[in-house]
Design an enzyme around this catalytic site. Structure first.
Site, mmCIF file in Angstrom:
data_model
loop_
_atom_site.group_PDB
_atom_site.id
_atom_site.type_symbol
_atom_site.label_atom_id
_atom_site.label_comp_id
_atom_site.label_asym_id
_atom_site.label_seq_id
_atom_site.Cartn_x
_atom_site.Cartn_y
_atom_site.Cartn_z
ATOM 1 N NE ARG A 37 -2.686 1.485 -1.223
ATOM 2 C CZ ARG A 37 -3.522 1.351 -2.140
ATOM 3 N NH1 ARG A 37 -4.006 0.152 -2.458
ATOM 4 N NH2 ARG A 37 -2.886 1.889 -3.297
ATOM 5 C CD GLU B 249 0.287 38.435 -6.621
ATOM 6 O OE1 GLU B 249 0.198 37.321 -6.568
ATOM 7 O OE2 GLU B 249 -0.261 39.318 -5.787
#
Length: 281
Positions: A102, A197
């Site tokens: 898993r 930005e």
């Protein structure tokens, strides 16, 4: 060769992941059902068309519990494979392989899912000259692995963290007082890479005049992006960001931006459908 990545401790990752799964009682199912000397052989295979990532980590999980396991990797990370493709074959102690199954699958499914989605975005902007970037929108603790997966899908990495470049965003500007002042402070601090930005055209000149080395054009429509790219005139790289989707990325790339960053690569990639099927040796 063992799987290695800068700033990633594979042994610690494998140990912590297995410890989480085993808890205090261990794999009680395998211990009860599987004879101690049983040997299983099997293959990990993809049920869908995918771009592969994480096989070296899966191998580490199996070897952690059965150092003598025989593993043959049939493809490489970054390969694009068809449905039904065997990715690796293995043979070893059944209890160990079932216990590691898993953890190994979870990792390969997650990373291959990211690589597969990334490849779709890369293909969507082919021949435009734009370069796909990932972001820092990653699961805590898995950034190095998830950014590795985007590279396997054909993207380039943006910042790995807060340490390798300055990124001045609206909240930084709000506290500093203006874009120009924020950039000047970063320049004065001796920072080489200063990403700024901007979400309006009139913010570009103050950012460049103060010393920005990279402009992130936030949530701009293609027409506005084209205007911004023309204004920058190649003085610094430009990056389109914000709400980019598969159905919009081509138009964004055709505006002439240098980069396009996509948070969905690591935030929204579905796990690849990969299984591990055992047969008696």
């Amino acid at each position: 060769m063992p799987f290695t990545l800068d700033r990633f401790d594979l042994s610690a990752f494998v140990a912590a992941t297995l410890a989480e799964d085993l808890g205090d009682g261990g794999d009680i199912t395998s211990a009860a059902v599987i004879p101690a000397d049983a040997v299983f052989a099997g293959a990990m295979d993809s049920r869908d068309a995918i771009t592969v990532a994480g096989l070296g980590i899966a191998e580490a999980f199996f070897r952690a519990l059965d150092p003598e396991v025989a593993i043959e990797c049939l493809v490489e990370d970054g390969d694009q494979v068809a449905p039904g493709t065997d990715l690796l074959r293995l043979k070893g102690r059944a209890r160990a392989l079932l216990t590691a199954e898993r953890s190994a699958l979870n990792t390969v499914q997650h990373l291959s899912g990211i690589a597969t989605l990334t490849r779709r975005y890369v293909d969507a902007i082919a021949d435009t000259g734009a370069i796909l970037l990932d972001t820092r929108k990653t699961i805590p603790g898995l950034r190095v692995l998830e950014k590795y997966a985007t590279r396997m899908g054909g993207a380039q990495n943006h910042r790995m963290g807060l340490w390798d470049a300055a990124m001045i965003k609206d909240n930084h500007v709000g506290v500093a007082g203006s874009i120009g002042e924020a950039v000047r402070r970063a320049v004065a601090a001796g920072i080489a890479r200063i990403i700024v930005e901007v979400d309006r055209i009139d913010q570009i000149a103050p950012a460049l005049d103060a010393g920005a080395t990279h402009l992130l054009l936030d949530n701009m429509a293609p027409a506005q992006l084209s205007e911004a790219v023309a204004l920058v005139g190649g003085r610094v790289p430009t990056e389109a960001s914000g709400g980019v989707r598969l159905d919009t990325i081509r138009a964004i790339a055709e505006t002439g931006v240098t980069y396009i960053s996509v948070g969905r690569l690591t935030q929204s990639a579905p796990a690849a459908d990969i299984g591990l099927d055992f047969a008696a040796a």
